[in-house]
Write a protein that holds these residues in place. Sequence first.
Motif, PDB file in Angstrom:
ATOM      1  N   ASP A   3       0.829  -1.206   0.000  1.00  0.00           N
ATOM      2  CA  ASP A   3       0.000   0.000   0.000  1.00  0.00           C
ATOM      3  C   ASP A   3       0.864   1.258   0.000  1.00  0.00           C
ATOM      4  O   ASP A   3       0.499   2.275  -0.608  1.00  0.00           O
ATOM      5  CB  ASP A   3      -0.921   0.000   1.223  1.00  0.00           C
ATOM      6  CG  ASP A   3      -2.074  -0.981   1.065  1.00  0.00           C
ATOM      7  OD1 ASP A   3      -2.276  -1.472  -0.069  1.00  0.00           O
ATOM      8  OD2 ASP A   3      -2.764  -1.250   2.060  1.00  0.00           O
ATOM      9  N   TRP A   4       1.993   1.225   0.702  1.00  0.00           N
ATOM     10  CA  TRP A   4       2.888   2.384   0.731  1.00  0.00           C
ATOM     11  C   TRP A   4       3.451   2.670  -0.664  1.00  0.00           C
ATOM     12  O   TRP A   4       3.506   3.826  -1.102  1.00  0.00           O
ATOM     13  CB  TRP A   4       4.025   2.145   1.719  1.00  0.00           C
ATOM     14  CG  TRP A   4       5.087   3.210   1.656  1.00  0.00           C
ATOM     15  CD1 TRP A   4       6.351   3.078   1.185  1.00  0.00           C
ATOM     16  CD2 TRP A   4       4.948   4.568   2.076  1.00  0.00           C
ATOM     17  NE1 TRP A   4       7.030   4.269   1.274  1.00  0.00           N
ATOM     18  CE2 TRP A   4       6.201   5.207   1.825  1.00  0.00           C
ATOM     19  CE3 TRP A   4       3.923   5.320   2.630  1.00  0.00           C
ATOM     20  CZ2 TRP A   4       6.426   6.545   2.112  1.00  0.00           C
ATOM     21  CZ3 TRP A   4       4.143   6.664   2.918  1.00  0.00           C
ATOM     22  CH2 TRP A   4       5.376   7.259   2.660  1.00  0.00           C
ATOM     23  N   ARG A   6       2.059   1.838  -3.466  1.00  0.00           N
ATOM     24  CA  ARG A   6       0.951   2.346  -4.272  1.00  0.00           C
ATOM     25  C   ARG A   6       0.722   3.824  -4.002  1.00  0.00           C
ATOM     26  O   ARG A   6       0.439   4.601  -4.922  1.00  0.00           O
ATOM     27  CB  ARG A   6      -0.323   1.548  -3.981  1.00  0.00           C
ATOM     28  CG  ARG A   6      -0.334   0.138  -4.546  1.00  0.00           C
ATOM     29  CD  ARG A   6      -1.721  -0.456  -4.464  1.00  0.00           C
ATOM     30  NE  ARG A   6      -1.787  -1.774  -5.077  1.00  0.00           N
ATOM     31  CZ  ARG A   6      -1.639  -2.909  -4.435  1.00  0.00           C
ATOM     32  NH1 ARG A   6      -1.409  -2.888  -3.116  1.00  0.00           N
ATOM     33  NH2 ARG A   6      -1.707  -4.063  -5.068  1.00  0.00           N
ATOM     34  N   LEU A   7       0.802   4.230  -2.735  1.00  0.00           N
ATOM     35  CA  LEU A   7       0.593   5.632  -2.390  1.00  0.00           C
ATOM     36  C   LEU A   7       1.668   6.511  -3.015  1.00  0.00           C
ATOM     37  O   LEU A   7       1.368   7.588  -3.560  1.00  0.00           O
ATOM     38  CB  LEU A   7       0.598   5.795  -0.867  1.00  0.00           C
ATOM     39  CG  LEU A   7       0.327   7.205  -0.335  1.00  0.00           C
ATOM     40  CD1 LEU A   7      -1.030   7.703  -0.822  1.00  0.00           C
ATOM     41  CD2 LEU A   7       0.403   7.241   1.176  1.00  0.00           C
ATOM     42  N   LEU A  10       0.918   6.826  -6.599  1.00  0.00           N
ATOM     43  CA  LEU A  10      -0.209   7.732  -6.823  1.00  0.00           C
ATOM     44  C   LEU A  10       0.238   9.190  -6.756  1.00  0.00           C
ATOM     45  O   LEU A  10      -0.185  10.029  -7.560  1.00  0.00           O
ATOM     46  CB  LEU A  10      -1.299   7.463  -5.787  1.00  0.00           C
ATOM     47  CG  LEU A  10      -2.604   8.246  -5.956  1.00  0.00           C
ATOM     48  CD1 LEU A  10      -3.312   7.833  -7.245  1.00  0.00           C
ATOM     49  CD2 LEU A  10      -3.521   8.028  -4.755  1.00  0.00           C
ATOM     50  N   ILE A  11       1.110   9.510  -5.796  1.00  0.00           N
ATOM     51  CA  ILE A  11       1.617  10.879  -5.659  1.00  0.00           C
ATOM     52  C   ILE A  11       2.438  11.274  -6.888  1.00  0.00           C
ATOM     53  O   ILE A  11       2.307  12.390  -7.420  1.00  0.00           O
ATOM     54  CB  ILE A  11       2.458  11.014  -4.376  1.00  0.00           C
ATOM     55  CG1 ILE A  11       1.572  10.864  -3.138  1.00  0.00           C
ATOM     56  CG2 ILE A  11       3.184  12.361  -4.343  1.00  0.00           C
ATOM     57  CD1 ILE A  11       2.331  10.809  -1.836  1.00  0.00           C
ATOM     58  N   TRP A 405      -8.803   0.515  -3.563  1.00  0.00           N
ATOM     59  CA  TRP A 405      -8.792   1.921  -3.143  1.00  0.00           C
ATOM     60  C   TRP A 405      -7.843   2.768  -3.987  1.00  0.00           C
ATOM     61  O   TRP A 405      -8.120   3.942  -4.268  1.00  0.00           O
ATOM     62  CB  TRP A 405      -8.400   2.032  -1.669  1.00  0.00           C
ATOM     63  CG  TRP A 405      -6.977   1.620  -1.357  1.00  0.00           C
ATOM     64  CD1 TRP A 405      -6.562   0.410  -0.939  1.00  0.00           C
ATOM     65  CD2 TRP A 405      -5.794   2.433  -1.449  1.00  0.00           C
ATOM     66  NE1 TRP A 405      -5.200   0.388  -0.765  1.00  0.00           N
ATOM     67  CE2 TRP A 405      -4.714   1.628  -1.070  1.00  0.00           C
ATOM     68  CE3 TRP A 405      -5.562   3.745  -1.822  1.00  0.00           C
ATOM     69  CZ2 TRP A 405      -3.389   2.096  -1.052  1.00  0.00           C
ATOM     70  CZ3 TRP A 405      -4.256   4.235  -1.810  1.00  0.00           C
ATOM     71  CH2 TRP A 405      -3.186   3.408  -1.418  1.00  0.00           C
ATOM     72  N   TYR A 406      -6.748   2.151  -4.413  1.00  0.00           N
ATOM     73  CA  TYR A 406      -5.770   2.886  -5.214  1.00  0.00           C
ATOM     74  C   TYR A 406      -6.389   3.349  -6.536  1.00  0.00           C
ATOM     75  O   TYR A 406      -6.238   4.516  -6.937  1.00  0.00           O
ATOM     76  CB  TYR A 406      -4.563   1.975  -5.477  1.00  0.00           C
ATOM     77  CG  TYR A 406      -3.585   2.514  -6.496  1.00  0.00           C
ATOM     78  CD1 TYR A 406      -2.656   3.481  -6.140  1.00  0.00           C
ATOM     79  CD2 TYR A 406      -3.585   2.057  -7.816  1.00  0.00           C
ATOM     80  CE1 TYR A 406      -1.733   3.971  -7.070  1.00  0.00           C
ATOM     81  CE2 TYR A 406      -2.682   2.536  -8.745  1.00  0.00           C
ATOM     82  CZ  TYR A 406      -1.775   3.501  -8.369  1.00  0.00           C
ATOM     83  OH  TYR A 406      -0.889   3.989  -9.282  1.00  0.00           O
TER      84      TYR A 406
END
Length: 413
Positions: A3-4, A6-7, A10-11, A405-406
């Motif tokens: 998840d990190w 992916r975040l 996303l940024i 969610w991503y």
Amino acid sequence: MSDWERLVSLIEFSTVYYTTQLVRCALFSFVLIWLVMLLRRFFSKHTFLRGLLWLSFLVIPFLGRLKMFYENEAVLRMTWRITQRTMTCLWADRIYMAGVFVSAVCIFRKRLRLGRAAAGMETVSFYGLSVRVTDMKVTPFTFGLLKPEIVIPRIILDSYGRDELRILVQHEQTHIRLGHLWIGFAWEILRCLLWVNPFLAVFQKQFRSDLEDICDRVCIQRTGSTAYEYGLLLLKTIRLLQAGPDGTPSAAAYAGEREFADMKRRISKIAGFRPYKKRLCKGMTAAAVFTVSAMLLTVHAHSYARSIVSRDILVGNDDGKPEVISADTGKLAQMISYDDRYVYVQREAFERFLEENNAEGEIWIVFGGFYKLPGLAGVSEACIYEKHSKDRIVQIPYESIMDHWYLDLLKLL
């Protein structure tokens, strides 16, 4: 991918995605600022028309997703090099977004400092209205958006009569009623987003002067005072504050304390005041709002959506080295179809297609999904085709990756 990760991804995508759009908006802003300055000279004697010209900038932030950047050949030739740079040079995108952040900090830190300074000022009641009083030598000004507050220096409060103070307070109330505080706030946001256009800062003085001229005209007519009396009041303010604006809050909205020389220009405008027709001004304002709204609707109709459903189909193979066999959606769609659970392949036609293309090893089919802009951030479904099936239509089950969610966040950007 965690998840990190992916975040972070996303940024980084957001940086590329918004920089690509904002650079395009900045290109339009260069043209528009010079057009507005040209029209200001043409409408030099029409105060309200000059002020309404600035409303056209409300359209600028929404121009980045226009289809013409990809579908109009002339525009494509002129802008593709810039688009390619913003889509591929992550370091340049990071610099641009850092500039947006730094500009926002510099501009809005002044507002915060002003709010903190005003919080410690004395409050007095004037005609049932709460007014802040400051010991600093500044012209009266208004700050705040949801709860605007008027600030008057003590030296003016002690020196002016009630009628003079009433005019000053009504001037600041006029700024509030006309929405000038919100218009100024929108301008500052625009300056942050399009910081690469220095003319937005250079011509900010003209922007605020036009709003000030409108406020002067409206205030003179509403208060019933003459232009002569109103001008004398400004001259009296200059005399009281001629020691200079030491300690003046630099973010004071429409205060004029940093440019006393502008008072001379204002007074010359006030001297030429003629009563205006309220219905005509309201009609011009309504026409301007209608025009801007129509422009926004037109831009929306000719822009890409936040996420675009993809109907593309792509076939590739992995025989030690991944390779795309074909991305011809029209041709592949004659052999391949899909729904929410299965991919359907016409076996004979598809295997003949694989033989013609000498496809060996693992065969994969990529389909559906969505993308944000053409060539930017596509997300697709995929499945593996296994040969030697005996069915006329090969039915391949797949598990959708879209419920995450991503990807939900990616669609909302």
